[in-house]
Design a protein around this motif. Structure first.
Motif, PDB file in Angstrom:
ATOM      1  N   ALA A 107      42.893  44.108  49.298  1.00  0.00           N
ATOM      2  CA  ALA A 107      41.613  43.370  49.517  1.00  0.00           C
ATOM      3  C   ALA A 107      40.483  44.169  50.219  1.00  0.00           C
ATOM      4  CB  ALA A 107      41.645  42.247  50.365  1.00  0.00           C
ATOM      5  N   GLY A 108      40.695  45.448  50.612  1.00  0.00           N
ATOM      6  CA  GLY A 108      39.777  46.343  51.390  1.00  0.00           C
ATOM      7  C   GLY A 108      40.498  47.567  51.745  1.00  0.00           C
ATOM      8  N   TYR A 109      39.712  48.431  52.062  1.00  0.00           N
ATOM      9  CA  TYR A 109      40.076  49.869  52.499  1.00  0.00           C
ATOM     10  C   TYR A 109      39.111  50.645  53.531  1.00  0.00           C
ATOM     11  CZ  TYR A 109      36.439  52.364  50.063  1.00  0.00           C
ATOM     12  OH  TYR A 109      35.252  53.199  49.502  1.00  0.00           O
ATOM     13  N   LEU A 110      39.439  51.383  54.223  1.00  0.00           N
ATOM     14  CA  LEU A 110      38.688  52.247  55.132  1.00  0.00           C
ATOM     15  C   LEU A 110      39.040  53.740  54.924  1.00  0.00           C
ATOM     16  CD1 LEU A 110      37.630  51.337  58.597  1.00  0.00           C
ATOM     17  CD2 LEU A 110      38.337  53.543  58.095  1.00  0.00           C
ATOM     18  N   SER A 111      38.085  54.440  54.668  1.00  0.00           N
ATOM     19  CA  SER A 111      38.282  56.023  54.514  1.00  0.00           C
ATOM     20  C   SER A 111      37.702  56.749  55.612  1.00  0.00           C
ATOM     21  CB  SER A 111      37.764  56.636  53.060  1.00  0.00           C
ATOM     22  OG  SER A 111      37.861  57.787  53.054  1.00  0.00           O
ATOM     23  N   LEU A 112      38.503  57.638  56.446  1.00  0.00           N
ATOM     24  CA  LEU A 112      38.250  58.281  57.561  1.00  0.00           C
ATOM     25  C   LEU A 112      38.224  59.701  57.414  1.00  0.00           C
ATOM     26  CD1 LEU A 112      37.281  57.877  60.496  1.00  0.00           C
ATOM     27  CD2 LEU A 112      39.744  58.242  61.044  1.00  0.00           C
ATOM     28  N   GLN A 134      36.585  40.359  50.228  1.00  0.00           N
ATOM     29  CA  GLN A 134      36.488  39.332  50.813  1.00  0.00           C
ATOM     30  C   GLN A 134      35.805  39.183  52.419  1.00  0.00           C
ATOM     31  OE1 GLN A 134      40.582  38.031  51.137  1.00  0.00           O
ATOM     32  NE2 GLN A 134      41.030  38.802  49.190  1.00  0.00           N
ATOM     33  N   PRO A 135      34.475  39.684  51.953  1.00  0.00           N
ATOM     34  CA  PRO A 135      33.772  39.287  53.387  1.00  0.00           C
ATOM     35  C   PRO A 135      33.754  38.005  53.999  1.00  0.00           C
ATOM     36  CG  PRO A 135      32.345  40.044  51.544  1.00  0.00           C
ATOM     37  CD  PRO A 135      33.629  39.667  51.011  1.00  0.00           C
ATOM     38  N   GLY A 136      33.614  38.351  55.667  1.00  0.00           N
ATOM     39  CA  GLY A 136      33.738  36.902  56.323  1.00  0.00           C
ATOM     40  C   GLY A 136      35.127  36.286  56.607  1.00  0.00           C
ATOM     41  N   LYS A 137      36.308  37.081  56.141  1.00  0.00           N
ATOM     42  CA  LYS A 137      37.689  36.680  56.162  1.00  0.00           C
ATOM     43  C   LYS A 137      38.328  37.255  57.381  1.00  0.00           C
ATOM     44  CE  LYS A 137      37.465  34.046  52.528  1.00  0.00           C
ATOM     45  NZ  LYS A 137      37.784  32.723  52.569  1.00  0.00           N
ATOM     46  N   GLY A 138      37.688  38.190  58.081  1.00  0.00           N
ATOM     47  CA  GLY A 138      38.006  39.152  59.229  1.00  0.00           C
ATOM     48  C   GLY A 138      39.017  40.279  58.902  1.00  0.00           C
ATOM     49  N   LEU A 139      39.179  40.538  57.440  1.00  0.00           N
ATOM     50  CA  LEU A 139      39.698  41.963  57.121  1.00  0.00           C
ATOM     51  C   LEU A 139      38.974  43.229  57.529  1.00  0.00           C
ATOM     52  CD1 LEU A 139      40.272  40.786  53.421  1.00  0.00           C
ATOM     53  CD2 LEU A 139      42.055  40.725  55.330  1.00  0.00           C
ATOM     54  N   GLY A 140      37.600  43.073  57.537  1.00  0.00           N
ATOM     55  CA  GLY A 140      36.900  44.413  58.188  1.00  0.00           C
ATOM     56  C   GLY A 140      37.075  44.403  59.471  1.00  0.00           C
ATOM     57  N   ARG A 141      37.169  43.564  60.328  1.00  0.00           N
ATOM     58  CA  ARG A 141      37.459  43.584  61.882  1.00  0.00           C
ATOM     59  C   ARG A 141      38.536  44.059  62.169  1.00  0.00           C
ATOM     60  NH1 ARG A 141      36.604  39.601  66.937  1.00  0.00           N
ATOM     61  NH2 ARG A 141      36.599  40.947  68.159  1.00  0.00           N
ATOM     62  N   THR A 142      39.819  43.638  61.191  1.00  0.00           N
ATOM     63  CA  THR A 142      41.171  44.033  61.548  1.00  0.00           C
ATOM     64  C   THR A 142      41.131  45.436  61.049  1.00  0.00           C
ATOM     65  OG1 THR A 142      41.915  41.818  60.926  1.00  0.00           O
ATOM     66  CG2 THR A 142      43.573  43.595  60.373  1.00  0.00           C
ATOM     67  N   MET A 143      40.656  45.872  60.116  1.00  0.00           N
ATOM     68  CA  MET A 143      40.644  47.243  59.707  1.00  0.00           C
ATOM     69  C   MET A 143      40.015  48.230  60.777  1.00  0.00           C
ATOM     70  SD  MET A 143      40.517  47.456  55.673  1.00  0.00           S
ATOM     71  CE  MET A 143      41.631  49.124  55.859  1.00  0.00           C
ATOM     72  N   LEU A 144      38.756  47.853  61.172  1.00  0.00           N
ATOM     73  CA  LEU A 144      38.134  48.563  62.157  1.00  0.00           C
ATOM     74  C   LEU A 144      38.868  48.592  63.713  1.00  0.00           C
ATOM     75  CD1 LEU A 144      35.539  50.217  62.142  1.00  0.00           C
ATOM     76  CD2 LEU A 144      34.326  48.193  62.981  1.00  0.00           C
ATOM     77  N   ASP A 145      39.342  47.479  63.812  1.00  0.00           N
ATOM     78  CA  ASP A 145      40.476  47.479  65.106  1.00  0.00           C
ATOM     79  C   ASP A 145      41.353  48.553  64.988  1.00  0.00           C
ATOM     80  OD1 ASP A 145      38.733  45.834  66.385  1.00  0.00           O
ATOM     81  OD2 ASP A 145      39.936  44.028  65.958  1.00  0.00           O
ATOM     82  N   HIS A 146      41.830  48.800  63.765  1.00  0.00           N
ATOM     83  CA  HIS A 146      42.987  49.531  63.452  1.00  0.00           C
ATOM     84  C   HIS A 146      42.596  51.069  63.720  1.00  0.00           C
ATOM     85  CE1 HIS A 146      46.717  50.969  61.485  1.00  0.00           C
ATOM     86  NE2 HIS A 146      46.063  51.815  60.670  1.00  0.00           N
ATOM     87  N   VAL A 147      41.450  51.235  63.028  1.00  0.00           N
ATOM     88  CA  VAL A 147      41.195  52.765  63.111  1.00  0.00           C
ATOM     89  C   VAL A 147      40.606  52.985  64.656  1.00  0.00           C
ATOM     90  CG1 VAL A 147      38.522  52.464  62.234  1.00  0.00           C
ATOM     91  CG2 VAL A 147      39.775  54.506  61.632  1.00  0.00           C
ATOM     92  N   LYS A 148      39.974  52.078  65.471  1.00  0.00           N
ATOM     93  CA  LYS A 148      39.441  52.387  66.604  1.00  0.00           C
ATOM     94  C   LYS A 148      40.604  52.938  67.579  1.00  0.00           C
ATOM     95  CE  LYS A 148      35.493  49.359  66.787  1.00  0.00           C
ATOM     96  NZ  LYS A 148      34.785  48.267  67.432  1.00  0.00           N
ATOM     97  N   ALA A 149      41.890  52.318  67.262  1.00  0.00           N
ATOM     98  CA  ALA A 149      42.915  52.475  68.172  1.00  0.00           C
ATOM     99  C   ALA A 149      43.289  53.879  68.356  1.00  0.00           C
ATOM    100  CB  ALA A 149      44.156  51.816  67.537  1.00  0.00           C
TER     101      ALA A 149
END
Length: 149
Positions: free
Chosen positions: A62-67, A81-96
């Motif tokens: 449902a989404g991806y993040l390329s770094l 699926q904007p607005g479902k929290g997926l983006g925030r979950t992925m961003l928190d993951h990459v910030k860790a």
């Protein structure tokens, strides 16, 4: 979101799904130039897989993040699926484990700017012509700045 979907590293079999998410977004976005076919986007992903950390979320994807790990630059970041929290979950993951991230975002993408600002990013630079011929904004996130907010 209590049971966030798992995030995992993308592999070659995930490329078509990631490319389809980008292609779909471009097709739905009236201000975005339609420069690449789905096949061309797939080819770009195949090239990027060797040098970038690409994570996916959801099953089906449902989404991806390329770094780009060398520059700490988020090169691509989309969910279908904007607005479902997926983006925030992925961003928190990459910030860790990181103290700094940067990205470029199209200036007309006001919803993305609101999201990134909520997540602690700040606009630091503007490019009038960007990679797609559209104005782009460079945004940065720093752990110490986010902690002070």
């Amino acid at each position: 979101m209590t049971d966030a979907p798992a995030i995992r590293r993308a592999g070659p079999d995930d490329i078509p799904a990631c490319a389809a998410i980008v292609h779909g977004w471009v097709e739905r976005t009236d201000w975005m130039p339609k420069r690449f076919s789905l096949d061309e986007i797939v080819a770009m992903f195949r090239d990027a897989l060797a040098t970038r950390e690409i994570d996916v979320i959801g099953d089906p994807i449902a989404g991806y993040l390329s770094l780009d790990p060398q520059s700490a630059r988020i090169v691509g970041f989309y969910t279908d699926q904007p607005g479902k929290g997926l983006g925030r979950t992925m961003l928190d993951h990459v910030k860790a484990g990181r103290d700094y991230l940067q990205l470029w975002t199209h200036e007309p993408n006001v919803e993305a700017h609101r999201f990134y600002t909520r997540e602690g990013f700040q606009i630091v630079e503007r490019d009038e012509e960007g990679d797609d011929g559209l104005p782009e904004l460079r945004m940065e996130w720093r752990r110490e700045a986010a902690a002070d907010a």
